[in-house]
Design an enzyme around this catalytic site. Structure first.
Site, short mmCIF file in Angstrom:
data_model
loop_
_atom_site.label_atom_id
_atom_site.label_comp_id
_atom_site.label_asym_id
_atom_site.label_seq_id
_atom_site.Cartn_x
_atom_site.Cartn_y
_atom_site.Cartn_z
CG HIS A 156 70.30 87.28 24.67
ND1 HIS A 156 69.21 87.53 25.47
CD2 HIS A 156 70.73 86.03 25.01
CE1 HIS A 156 68.99 86.48 26.26
NE2 HIS A 156 69.90 85.57 26.00
CB CYS A 216 78.63 84.90 -0.53
SG CYS A 216 77.44 84.93 0.82
CG ASP A 267 69.93 98.41 24.87
OD1 ASP A 267 71.09 98.31 25.34
OD2 ASP A 267 68.91 98.40 25.59
N GLY A 297 65.93 94.85 36.04
CA GLY A 297 65.03 94.92 34.89
C GLY A 297 64.98 93.70 34.00
CB THR A 298 66.12 90.50 33.62
OG1 THR A 298 65.82 89.30 32.87
CG2 THR A 298 66.73 90.10 34.95
CG ASN A 317 69.00 94.95 27.75
OD1 ASN A 317 68.13 94.10 27.81
ND2 ASN A 317 69.09 95.96 28.59
#
Ligand code: NAD
Ligand code: ZN
Length: 248
Positions: free
Chosen positions: A117, A148, A102, A185-186, A100
């Site tokens: 990630h 830049c 988040d 939860g993946t 996640n």
């Protein structure tokens, strides 16, 4: 298979890690990629979260990230994030490896967090080494580098990009030491992240899956809990604390 089996596995583990995905944050109101609410307008994440999409249309990609940042920055950790932080402070969990972006694990108080990630809380320049932290979504998009003048991009891993090597090395170190992994939860389809539970399994470790539906990880899981992450983790942490003599 029951919550009792998970509690027993956690209490008898020597090196427990957690491997989490978007499903752990669903109860915080953050949409997952796969499943209902999985689409944004007519685009798929696979079409927007790529370096090519950013080159083609940085404004469109930034609109999507701004929308996600608005949701994520307002969201709060849920019972599952807090339970993992508590397991760590009880000395029962060594680290959370998350896909996640988040920030909800560290916001819940977890100390050892590997963000495989990247994070929506960070941006970096595509032209120089400028990096910055965000507290709110950029007002003007696409935002520009103050050093830049090139475009800034979210500091997340896009499809087709390698994982940050330091984070991947940290994740592998924990995975090779682990004798138990809580997979929460993946969908287990984004590689190389999804190797993590397979590494633990290869080393004869225990794989526990908490997910509302079947995934490719289900077939290697020793214990499967078909339940929402928040409810399952709340029951697990309560049973563990009762077992350890906490009464609250
Ligand atoms: P995914 O969207 O592919 O899969 C979500 C999984 O969670 C599914 O298996 C689903 O069954 C499960 N799930 C949904 N609600 C749940 C609940 N309440 N309790 C338990 N399980 C539940 O997500 P993924 O596997 O993390 O992979 C997608 C990629 O998407 C990751 O690389 C990640 O970077 C990115 N992503 C991150 C966020 C976030 O940071 N919150 C949100 C969406 C996508
Ligand atoms: Zn720059």
């Amino acid at each position: 298979m029951s919550i009792g089996d998970v509690v027993e596995a956690i209490l008898s583990s020597k090196y427990l890690i957690a491997f989490t995905g978007a499903g752990i944050s669903a109860e915080s109101g953050i949409p997952t990629f796969r499943g209902e609410n999985g689409l944004w307008r007519k685009y798929k994440p696979e079409e927007l979260a790529t370096p090519e999409a950013f080159r083609r249309n940085p404004r469109l990609v930034w609109e999507w990230y701004k929308w996600r940042m608005e949701i994520v920055f307002k969201a709060k950790p849920n019972r599952a994030h807090y339970a993992l932080a508590e397991l760590e402070s009880l000395g029962l969990l060594k680290c959370v490896i998350t896909q996640n972006v988040d920030g909800l694990h560290w916001r819940a108080g977890s100390r050892c967090v590997v963000e495989l990630h990247g994070s929506l809380y960070r941006v970096r320049c595509i032209g120089c080494s400028y990096k910055s932290e965000l507290r709110e979504p950029p007002k003007a998009i696409p935002p520009k580098c103050p050093v830049c003048g090139n475009l800034l991009r979210p500091s997340v891993v896009w499809f087709g990009e390698p994982l940050p090597s330091s984070e991947w090395t940290r994740a592998l170190n924990h995975a090779y030491k682990a004798d138990t992994v809580l997979v929460i939860g993946t969908s287990g389809v984004v590689y190389p992240a999804a190797y993590i539970p397979f590494i633990v399994k290869e080393n004869k470790g225990v794989v526990i899956e908490i997910n509302i539906s079947d995934t490719p990880i289900t077939s290697i899981a020793d214990i499967v809990i078909r339940e929402r992450a928040g409810k399952a983790m709340e029951e697990i942490i309560r049973a563990i604390k009762e077992g350890m003599g906490f009464t609250s």
